[in-house]
Structures are given as structure tokens and as C-alpha cells.
Motif scaffolding. Structure first.
Motif, short mmCIF file in Angstrom:
data_model
loop_
_atom_site.label_atom_id
_atom_site.label_comp_id
_atom_site.label_asym_id
_atom_site.label_seq_id
_atom_site.Cartn_x
_atom_site.Cartn_y
_atom_site.Cartn_z
N LEU A 46 -24.06 -18.53 -32.18
CA LEU A 46 -23.67 -19.20 -33.43
C LEU A 46 -24.12 -18.39 -34.64
O LEU A 46 -23.40 -18.31 -35.64
CB LEU A 46 -24.26 -20.60 -33.48
N GLU A 47 -25.29 -17.80 -34.55
CA GLU A 47 -25.78 -16.95 -35.65
C GLU A 47 -24.83 -15.77 -35.87
O GLU A 47 -24.49 -15.45 -37.01
CB GLU A 47 -27.18 -16.45 -35.33
N THR A 48 -24.40 -15.15 -34.79
CA THR A 48 -23.48 -14.02 -34.91
C THR A 48 -22.12 -14.48 -35.42
O THR A 48 -21.50 -13.78 -36.23
CB THR A 48 -23.34 -13.30 -33.56
N LEU A 49 -21.66 -15.65 -34.98
CA LEU A 49 -20.40 -16.18 -35.50
C LEU A 49 -20.47 -16.36 -37.01
O LEU A 49 -19.52 -16.06 -37.73
CB LEU A 49 -20.07 -17.52 -34.85
N SER A 50 -21.61 -16.83 -37.48
CA SER A 50 -21.82 -16.99 -38.91
C SER A 50 -21.74 -15.64 -39.63
O SER A 50 -21.12 -15.51 -40.68
CB SER A 50 -23.15 -17.67 -39.18
N GLU A 51 -22.36 -14.62 -39.02
CA GLU A 51 -22.31 -13.27 -39.61
C GLU A 51 -20.88 -12.75 -39.64
O GLU A 51 -20.45 -12.16 -40.64
CB GLU A 51 -23.18 -12.31 -38.79
N ILE A 52 -20.14 -12.96 -38.55
CA ILE A 52 -18.75 -12.51 -38.49
C ILE A 52 -17.93 -13.20 -39.58
O ILE A 52 -17.14 -12.56 -40.28
CB ILE A 52 -18.15 -12.78 -37.10
N ALA A 53 -18.12 -14.50 -39.73
CA ALA A 53 -17.40 -15.25 -40.76
C ALA A 53 -17.69 -14.67 -42.14
O ALA A 53 -16.77 -14.51 -42.96
CB ALA A 53 -17.77 -16.72 -40.70
N ASN A 54 -18.94 -14.37 -42.41
CA ASN A 54 -19.30 -13.79 -43.70
C ASN A 54 -18.66 -12.43 -43.90
O ASN A 54 -18.14 -12.14 -44.99
CB ASN A 54 -20.82 -13.68 -43.83
N ILE A 55 -18.68 -11.60 -42.88
CA ILE A 55 -18.09 -10.26 -42.98
C ILE A 55 -16.59 -10.34 -43.24
O ILE A 55 -16.05 -9.61 -44.08
CB ILE A 55 -18.38 -9.44 -41.70
N LEU A 56 -15.92 -11.24 -42.52
CA LEU A 56 -14.47 -11.35 -42.63
C LEU A 56 -14.02 -12.29 -43.74
O LEU A 56 -12.82 -12.44 -43.98
CB LEU A 56 -13.88 -11.80 -41.30
N LYS A 57 -15.01 -12.94 -44.38
CA LYS A 57 -14.71 -13.87 -45.47
C LYS A 57 -13.77 -14.98 -45.01
O LYS A 57 -12.75 -15.27 -45.65
CB LYS A 57 -14.16 -13.12 -46.68
N VAL A 58 -14.14 -15.59 -43.88
CA VAL A 58 -13.42 -16.75 -43.36
C VAL A 58 -14.43 -17.84 -43.07
O VAL A 58 -15.63 -17.61 -43.02
CB VAL A 58 -12.62 -16.41 -42.07
N LYS A 59 -13.94 -19.05 -42.87
CA LYS A 59 -14.81 -20.15 -42.49
C LYS A 59 -15.20 -19.99 -41.03
O LYS A 59 -14.38 -19.55 -40.21
CB LYS A 59 -14.09 -21.49 -42.67
N MET A 60 -16.41 -20.39 -40.71
CA MET A 60 -16.87 -20.30 -39.34
C MET A 60 -15.96 -21.11 -38.41
O MET A 60 -15.70 -20.70 -37.28
CB MET A 60 -18.31 -20.76 -39.23
N SER A 61 -15.43 -22.21 -38.88
CA SER A 61 -14.55 -23.04 -38.06
C SER A 61 -13.27 -22.30 -37.65
O SER A 61 -12.67 -22.63 -36.63
CB SER A 61 -14.19 -24.32 -38.79
#
Length: 69
Positions: free
Chosen positions: A48-63
């Protein structure tokens, strides 16, 4: 709930799931490219932590990085 973080969720131009994109994302996350490759093929799932990082990098919502089966 199953992660689709690096497979079918990236419909925009920032990430298309190619080898080059996986290498780029691995670099951004400071992860081994083989780890990101496993996410791309759904062989393993990011935390989940990495998913959050990916969302931030790609500028998308974690959902947007999670699909429900």
C-alpha cells in the motif's frame, strides 16, 4: 481487492506498461526493475505504501491503481 498498479490501469501517456516505462518507474521508486516487471504482469503486488508512491509519481488517485474483481 487486487492491485493493478502497473498493468491495465495506466491508460494515460505517463505509463503504458512497456519495459522502458517499468525501468523508469523502478528508478523513480528506487526499486529493482524486476520487481516492477512483476507488478506489470500481476505476478506480485506492491505494498500500500508503494501504491501511494506510484500514485504520487503518476499524479493519479490511489483508487485508480486498484481494481476490484
Amino acid at each position: 481487492v487486487r492491485s493493478s498498479a502497473a498493468s491495465d490501469v495506466y491508460k494515460d501517456s505517463r505509463f503504458s506498461g512497456t519495459k522502458e516505462d517499468a525501468k523508469w518507474l523502478a528508478s523513480e521508486l528506487k526499486k529493482d526493475p524486476s520487481t516492477v516487471s512483476k507488478w506489470c504482469t500481476n505476478s506480485s503486488q506492491p505494498s500500500l505504501e508503494t501504491l501511494s508512491e506510484i500514485a504520487n509519481i503518476l499524479k493519479v488517485k490511489m483508487s485508480e491503481l486498484v481494481r476490484q474483481d
